[in-house]
Design a protein around this motif. Structure first.
Motif, PDB file in Angstrom:
ATOM      1  N   ASP A  69      85.634  53.055 -13.838  1.00  0.00           N
ATOM      2  CA  ASP A  69      84.736  53.874 -13.864  1.00  0.00           C
ATOM      3  C   ASP A  69      84.227  54.527 -15.170  1.00  0.00           C
ATOM      4  OD1 ASP A  69      84.539  53.451 -10.996  1.00  0.00           O
ATOM      5  OD2 ASP A  69      86.142  54.883 -10.681  1.00  0.00           O
TER       6      ASP A  69
ATOM      7  N   SER B 299      81.265  56.757  -7.771  1.00  0.00           N
ATOM      8  CA  SER B 299      80.700  55.814  -6.517  1.00  0.00           C
ATOM      9  C   SER B 299      81.721  56.064  -5.101  1.00  0.00           C
ATOM     10  CB  SER B 299      80.759  54.432  -6.758  1.00  0.00           C
ATOM     11  OG  SER B 299      81.984  53.797  -7.256  1.00  0.00           O
ATOM     12  N   GLY B 300      81.468  55.364  -3.891  1.00  0.00           N
ATOM     13  CA  GLY B 300      82.304  55.225  -2.957  1.00  0.00           C
ATOM     14  C   GLY B 300      82.651  56.727  -2.326  1.00  0.00           C
ATOM     15  N   GLU B 301      83.670  56.997  -2.066  1.00  0.00           N
ATOM     16  CA  GLU B 301      84.171  58.279  -1.477  1.00  0.00           C
ATOM     17  C   GLU B 301      83.903  59.231  -2.400  1.00  0.00           C
ATOM     18  OE1 GLU B 301      88.184  58.342   0.045  1.00  0.00           O
ATOM     19  OE2 GLU B 301      87.772  56.584   1.277  1.00  0.00           O
ATOM     20  N   ASN B 302      84.070  59.086  -3.789  1.00  0.00           N
ATOM     21  CA  ASN B 302      83.831  60.188  -4.700  1.00  0.00           C
ATOM     22  C   ASN B 302      82.081  60.452  -4.585  1.00  0.00           C
ATOM     23  OD1 ASN B 302      86.129  60.862  -5.814  1.00  0.00           O
ATOM     24  ND2 ASN B 302      85.882  59.090  -7.603  1.00  0.00           N
TER      25      ASN B 302
ATOM     26  N   ASP C 190      75.502  56.451  -6.240  1.00  0.00           N
ATOM     27  CA  ASP C 190      76.518  57.029  -6.956  1.00  0.00           C
ATOM     28  C   ASP C 190      75.854  58.102  -7.873  1.00  0.00           C
ATOM     29  OD1 ASP C 190      74.792  56.322  -9.184  1.00  0.00           O
ATOM     30  OD2 ASP C 190      75.277  54.283  -8.781  1.00  0.00           O
TER      31      ASP C 190
END
Length: 246
Positions: A11, A20-23, A59
């Motif tokens: 990243d 991205s994703g859970e972040n 994101d």
């Protein structure tokens, strides 16, 4: 206090980091705004202090302002081998020990465990690892403790050669106290492991196996602690003794 996230090396793109994703989902919950400063950690004890430059549903993009070595990590890698406690208590063990500085926690099945290994362990592992992540963020850790797969006591004992020192907490030990054991350790240890028994304690034949493998039994004093409390208490004592030697 700045909001904190853990990111993977993939990243980090030069001077930019992408969440991205859970972040990204967590960032949305926090309602991050462009221009806000946050801290990202690479999971290898390096903190990146950043400013948010872009937001989308997919994101969050940030620019790195500067980076520093994370100072929250203990000088010794400590692994807790925790006999499986009753439902829900493992969550507490993971949360408290992560905040204190544990490097890893391995669930172990012993003779007197009330809880047993099952096909649902994979789902438990996912939840336990998320608990460790959340607690590591809260306590500003530089690493996320690894929650190991559930294993047998025999399997755990086979891996003790990987540690510089290992001991088991045993209520019937009358000679060697935890303090005396820790004060007798050599300086410069890189890793240490310890075992905590289930609600009913370790069986006599299990204690015999520990001794056969050269693992010392130590006493935590005259009071009997609950299994979910013993791990954090021992961990705090290890850090008290060993952090001062680093």
């Amino acid at each position: 206090m700045e909001h904190r996230f853990f990111v993977g090396g993939k990243d980090i793109l030069g001077d930019e980091i992408v969440l991205s994703g859970e972040n990204a989902a967590h960032a949305a919950v926090l309602r991050l705004a462009v221009g806000e400063e946050i801290t990202l950690c690479d999971g290898n004890a390096v903190d990146y202090h950043c400013v948010v430059t872009g937001l989308s549903k997919a994101d969050v993009r940030v620019n790195i302002l500067y980076k520093l070595e994370n100072i929250a990590e203990p000088p010794v890698a400590i692994t807790l081998f925790q006999a499986l406690p009753k439902a829900g208590k493992m969550d507490e063990v993971i949360e408290k020990c992560t905040q204190l500085g544990v490097s890893g926690i391995v669930p172990v099945v012993t003779t007197r465990c009330v809880a047993k290994a099952s096909d649902r362990d994979c789902k438990k592992m996912d939840r336990w690892q998320k608990i460790a992540l959340s607690a590591a963020r809260q306590s500003q850790r530089g690493r996320i403790p690894k929650i190991g797969d559930v294993m047998s006591l025999e399997g755990a004992l086979k891996g003790m050669g990987a540690y510089d020192a290992a001991f088991v907490c045993y209520e019937a030990e009358e000679v060697l106290s935890l303090k005396a054991y820790l004060q007798g350790l050599a300086h410069g240890l890189a890793s240490i492991a310890f075992f905590i028994g289930p609600e009913g304690g370790f069986a006599q034949d299990e204690i015999a196996k520990f001794k056969e493998n050269g693992i010392s039994t130590v006493s935590l004093g005259p009071r009997i602690l609950r299994t979910e409390l013993a791990g954090p208490v021992v961990l705090a004592n290890i850090l008290y003794e060993l952090e001062g030697l680093s």
